[in-house]
Design an enzyme around this catalytic site. Structure first.
Site, short mmCIF file in Angstrom:
data_model
loop_
_atom_site.label_atom_id
_atom_site.label_comp_id
_atom_site.label_asym_id
_atom_site.label_seq_id
_atom_site.Cartn_x
_atom_site.Cartn_y
_atom_site.Cartn_z
N CYS A 108 0.91 -1.29 0.03
CA CYS A 108 0.02 -0.08 0.04
C CYS A 108 0.88 1.14 -0.11
O CYS A 108 1.33 1.50 -1.00
CB CYS A 108 -0.97 -0.04 1.06
SG CYS A 108 -2.54 1.14 0.67
N HIS A 114 -3.04 -5.34 1.70
CA HIS A 114 -2.42 -5.45 3.07
C HIS A 114 -2.28 -6.86 3.51
O HIS A 114 -3.09 -7.16 4.55
CB HIS A 114 -3.07 -4.59 4.08
CG HIS A 114 -2.81 -3.09 3.99
ND1 HIS A 114 -1.78 -2.51 4.72
CD2 HIS A 114 -3.74 -2.04 3.40
CE1 HIS A 114 -2.10 -1.14 4.17
NE2 HIS A 114 -3.15 -0.98 3.59
N GLU A 134 -0.30 -8.24 5.69
CA GLU A 134 -0.07 -8.41 7.02
C GLU A 134 -1.05 -8.21 7.99
O GLU A 134 -0.80 -8.55 9.08
CB GLU A 134 0.91 -7.04 7.00
CG GLU A 134 0.55 -5.71 7.13
CD GLU A 134 0.45 -4.99 5.60
OE1 GLU A 134 0.46 -5.89 4.78
OE2 GLU A 134 0.21 -3.74 5.59
N1 GLN Z 1 -3.61 6.45 1.04
C1 GLN Z 1 -2.39 6.08 1.65
C2 GLN Z 1 -1.09 6.84 0.93
O1 GLN Z 1 -1.24 7.66 0.16
C3 GLN Z 1 -1.93 4.56 1.65
C4 GLN Z 1 -2.89 3.91 2.70
C5 GLN Z 1 -2.34 2.50 3.09
O2 GLN Z 1 -1.25 2.36 3.13
N2 GLN Z 1 -3.30 2.02 3.73
O3 GLN Z 1 -0.10 6.47 1.44
#
Ligand code: GLN
Length: 202
Positions: free
Chosen positions: A81, A181, A183
Site C-alpha cells: 500500500c 495489506h 500483513e
Molecule cells: N493512502 C495512503 C497513502 O497515500 C496509503 C494507504 C495505506 O497504506 N493503507 O500513502
C-alpha cells in the site's frame, strides 16, 4: 545465508503487523529507522500507512539516499500500500513535495480507488505467489498501478467489478509491491514469497 534478517522501515505505518508476519514466516525482523539500521538487513519491507508522512520523515531522518542505495544495489524490497507508493519510480496524485525510494518502473496512483470504494476486500489470483488458491486482499485507501515498464511482471489484478483488470501486485527483479495489506490478514503467502526472494535474490 542462515536465518535472514528482514528490516521493516519503521518511520510510520503498520510496522508491528509486518514484523509479526515475518517472524511467523521463520525469519528475524528488525526496525529500520536510521541509515545504520540498513547495514544488518538482508531485505526490506516498506509498510502500509501514509506515504506523504513516510516521505516527510524519510527526508528528516536522511533516509532516502541510503534506502535508494539499498534498492539499487539489488537489496530485496517489498512494499504494501503506502509501501508500494514509496517503491514506485513515478506517482500520480502525490503531494508536490512527496519523494519516493523508487525501484519499480511503474506509475502508481495514490488513493486511486476513490471515495465510494475507499476500503474493500476482494479475492484475487496471484499464481506466482499463491498458485490456484485465491487470496483475500484487503484494500484501504489503496493505490493502484497505472502503467508498468517492460521489465515489470504483473503478479495480480482486480478480478471483478468496475475496476476489473487493474494491476494491484507487481515485481521487478528483487523489488515487489502490493496495493493491498496481507500483513493484516492471516494469509502468509505474500510474505513467504518475499522471504523466498530474500533467501535467493535474482
Ligand atoms: N493512502 C495512503 C497513502 O497515500 C496509503 C494507504 C495505506 O497504506 N493503507 O500513502
Amino acid at each position: 545465508m542462515t536465518t535472514p534478517v528482514i528490516g521493516v522501515l519503521a518511520l510510520q505505518g503498520d510496522v508491528r503487523e509486518h514484523r509479526a508476519m515475518l517472524e511467523a514466516c521463520g525469519v528475524r525482523s528488525a526496525a529500520v529507522r536510521i541509515p545504520a539500521d540498513l547495514a544488518g538487513v538482508d531485505g526490506l519491507v516498506v509498510p502500509g500507512g501514509e506515504s506523504t508522512t513516510m516521505s516527510n520523515l524519510a527526508i528528516a531522518f536522511g533516509m532516502f539516499e541510503p534506502l535508494r542505495t539499498f534498492v539499487r544495489g539489488g537489496g530485496p524490497a517489498y512494499g504494501s500500500c503506502a509501501g508500494m507508493i514509496m517503491l514506485a519510480d513515478r506517482i500520480l496524485d502525490g503531494r508536490p513535495d512527496q519523494q519516493t525510494i523508487g525501484g519499480l518502473d511503474v506509475v502508481v496512483r495514490r488513493n486511486a480507488f476513490g471515495r465510494q470504494v475507499d476500503s474493500f476486500e476482494a479475492d484475487l489470483h496471484a499464481p506466482r505467489i499463491a498458485g490456484d488458491e485465491p487470496m483475500r486482499a484487503v484494500f484501504i485507501r489503496a493505490p493502484w498501478v497505472e502503467s508498468v515498464g517492460p521489465e515489470v511482471e504483473v503478479l495480480a489484478r482486480v478480478e471483478g467489478g468496475p475496476q476489473a483488470g487493474t494491476i494491484v501486485a507487481v515485481q521487478q527483479g528483487n523489488v515487489m509491491a502490493t496495493s493491498f495489506h496481507p500483513e493484516i490478514t492471516s494469509d502468509r503467502r505474500v510474505h513467504e514469497y518475499f522471504v523466498r526472494l530474500v533467501r535467493s535474490p535474482q
